[in-house]
Design a protein around this motif. Structure first.
Motif, short mmCIF file in Angstrom:
data_model
loop_
_atom_site.label_atom_id
_atom_site.label_comp_id
_atom_site.label_asym_id
_atom_site.label_seq_id
_atom_site.Cartn_x
_atom_site.Cartn_y
_atom_site.Cartn_z
N PHE A 278 0.83 -1.21 0.00
CA PHE A 278 0.00 0.00 0.00
C PHE A 278 0.87 1.26 0.00
O PHE A 278 0.57 2.23 -0.71
N ASP A 279 1.95 1.26 0.78
CA ASP A 279 2.87 2.40 0.79
C ASP A 279 3.45 2.63 -0.60
O ASP A 279 3.57 3.78 -1.06
N SER A 280 3.83 1.56 -1.27
CA SER A 280 4.40 1.68 -2.61
C SER A 280 3.37 2.23 -3.60
O SER A 280 3.70 3.07 -4.45
N MET A 281 2.13 1.79 -3.49
CA MET A 281 1.09 2.27 -4.39
C MET A 281 0.82 3.76 -4.17
O MET A 281 0.64 4.53 -5.12
N LEU A 282 0.81 4.20 -2.91
CA LEU A 282 0.62 5.63 -2.64
C LEU A 282 1.80 6.45 -3.17
O LEU A 282 1.63 7.57 -3.65
N GLY A 283 3.01 5.88 -3.06
CA GLY A 283 4.17 6.56 -3.62
C GLY A 283 4.07 6.70 -5.11
O GLY A 283 4.40 7.75 -5.68
N LEU A 284 3.61 5.65 -5.78
CA LEU A 284 3.39 5.70 -7.23
C LEU A 284 2.41 6.81 -7.58
O LEU A 284 2.64 7.61 -8.50
N ALA A 285 1.30 6.88 -6.83
CA ALA A 285 0.26 7.88 -7.12
C ALA A 285 0.77 9.29 -6.85
O ALA A 285 0.55 10.21 -7.66
N MET A 286 1.46 9.50 -5.73
CA MET A 286 1.96 10.83 -5.40
C MET A 286 3.02 11.28 -6.40
O MET A 286 2.99 12.40 -6.91
N GLY A 287 3.99 10.39 -6.70
CA GLY A 287 5.05 10.75 -7.62
C GLY A 287 4.51 11.08 -9.00
O GLY A 287 4.80 12.14 -9.57
N GLY A 288 3.71 10.18 -9.56
CA GLY A 288 3.16 10.41 -10.89
C GLY A 288 2.19 11.59 -10.91
O GLY A 288 2.19 12.39 -11.85
N GLY A 289 1.37 11.71 -9.86
CA GLY A 289 0.39 12.79 -9.82
C GLY A 289 1.03 14.16 -9.76
O GLY A 289 0.58 15.10 -10.43
#
Length: 441
Positions: free
Chosen positions: A300-311
């Motif tokens: 879940f932490d990795s997925m939020l990082g993906l979303a924050m970085g890309g967003g």
């Protein structure tokens, strides 16, 4: 890790040799995965039939590039210097990085102050090895992306996509690989992997249905963004949707045409890969979410990082487009930041976003003054900022960000993010004026 049992000199030689070989792999990827300037410069590339075959000496890391000077008439004077330096620097870096990780560099070299049980785990066994291997791969991917972007002004999905998947899988299987958070305990300092709720108290809402829904939504949006497509409402919403679907599926034309590129349309390989990911990753998410535990926390932490970085970078791309009145950033920068966020988490992604503009404007000004090249490739500066945050993690997070700006709460961070976007737009607008004046002069 068995390297810890070896004499220092033997360990350093092995690490340097491994780093030089990995540098050779980086050079091969830089030249072979380039989109516009794909060249067969690497000694491991397959040469054309009309060209002399490479010798075995050419394939020795570092030394081989000295022998390849003979091909300067094909690739330009001094073409061999940069790849030689990349292999040399990668070898030296791997030696330094290994010693830095195992001496406690991730938490300010406070190995002696660790709790007794953690001291063994970090300095002698699994955790130090995980950090070293995981972030070595990360830096290797950043190196490849950096030089391809310098050469090509683009970042290939064939690097960032596997890198993102690698980060997601590793953080799920080995959740302790996440960046360390240092706390003071009676028996010494204690380290825990960075969680998405840090620096606040632990939360459990992501263990419910809402958490799984968010993770799956992130995957589907990411996959949709990766798919090559045409998005426009110039001809109306309905016609725009039909055009987008047709550009994704690329069905055979019903009307006749003699243009081969249009006549023989076929679905992009990236579309097929994205479709497979859109099926595989949600199933993986559900499989990690059902039992919960640290594996789900890491994923879940990795997925939020993906979303924050890309967003963040997607937002920058929109702002930069309006500021410069051209497409100022490619979508490769978005996918690169998705990979960085998946590796490091959403908090480091936000810090990288704050640092990268300063690195970019400084290096870009030097680039203009030295070479006259006024093109701004933003990807390399994201990579520089990512390495800066990684190497300076203890100061950046434990000493500065966590007790400082992040402790003010999510609403304040949102305001700061919006202000940074506005400032970034103003900075790029000023950069556009400088470029125009420089071009006219």
């Amino acid at each position: 890790m068995f390297l810890q049992q070896l004499p220092d000199s033997v360990r350093w030689v092995l690490l340097f040799a491994t780093g030089a070989i990995l540098g050779g792999f980086s050079n091969l990827a830089i030249y072979e995965l380039s989109w516009y300037r794909r060249r067969k410069i690497s000694p491991w590339s397959k040469v054309d039939e009309d060209k002399p075959a490479r010798m075995w000496l050419d394939r020795i890391p570092i030394i081989g590039w000295w022998y390849l000077r003979r091909e300067s008439d094909q690739y330009g004077t001094g073409f061999w210097v940069r790849p030689l330096l990349i292999e040399l620097a990668t070898g030296c870096f791997l030696v330094w990085f290994y010693e830095w990780v195992f001496s406690g560099g991730m938490f300010d070299h406070q190995v002696a102050d660790l709790e007794p049980a953690q001291k063994v785990i970090v300095s002698e066994t699994s955790l130090g090895s995980l950090w070293f291997c995981y972030y070595s791969v990360f830096i290797l991917l950043l190196t490849i992306n950096t030089f391809i972007d310098f050469d090509d002004q683009t970042i290939p999905d064939w690097i960032t996509l596997p890198g993102t998947l690698f980060a997601i899988l590793v953080t799920m299987l080995f959740p302790s690989v996440r960046l360390p958070v240092v706390t003071q305990e009676l028996g010494g300092i204690h380290i825990e992997p960075l969680a998405f709720s840090d620096p606040g108290p632990p939360v459990v809402w992501h263990l419910g249905n809402y958490g799984a829904f968010i993770a799956i939504a992130i995957v589907l949006i990411w996959c949709f963004a990766l798919v090559p497509k045409i998005v426009t409402i110039r001809y109306g919403i309905v016609q725009g949707i039909r055009l987008m679907v047709a550009s994704v599926l690329r069905p055979k034309r019903r009307s006749r045409t003699t243009v081969p590129r249009i006549k023989n349309r076929r679905m992009s390989p990236l579309t097929k890969i994205s479709g497979c990911i859109a099926v595989f990753l949600p199933a993986l998410i559900v499989g990690a979410w059902l039992p919960g535990g640290e594996s789900w926390n890491g994923l879940f932490d990795s997925m939020l990082g993906l979303a924050m970085g890309g967003g963040i970078v997607w937002a920058i791309r929109i702002v930069a487009g309006y500021a410069l009145r051209v497409e100022a950033m490619g979508f490769g920068d978005v996918t690169l930041m998705c990979m960085i966020g998946a590796f490091m988490g959403w908090q480091p992604a936000l810090l990288i976003f704050a640092i990268a503009p300063f690195a970019s404007i400084l290096v870009a000004l030097v680039q203009v003054l030295v070479s006259g090249d006024n093109r701004l490739a933003f990807g390399p500066y994201l990579c520089i900022a990512a390495v800066t945050v990684l190497i300076g993690w203890n100061f950046v997070w434990n000493d500065w960000a966590a007790p400082g700006i992040f402790a003010l709460g999510g609403q304040f961070l949102l305001v700061v993010l919006l202000v940074c976007l506005v400032l970034f737009g103003l900075m790029l607008g000023g950069w556009g004026m400088i470029k125009n004046r420089y071009a006219k002069g």
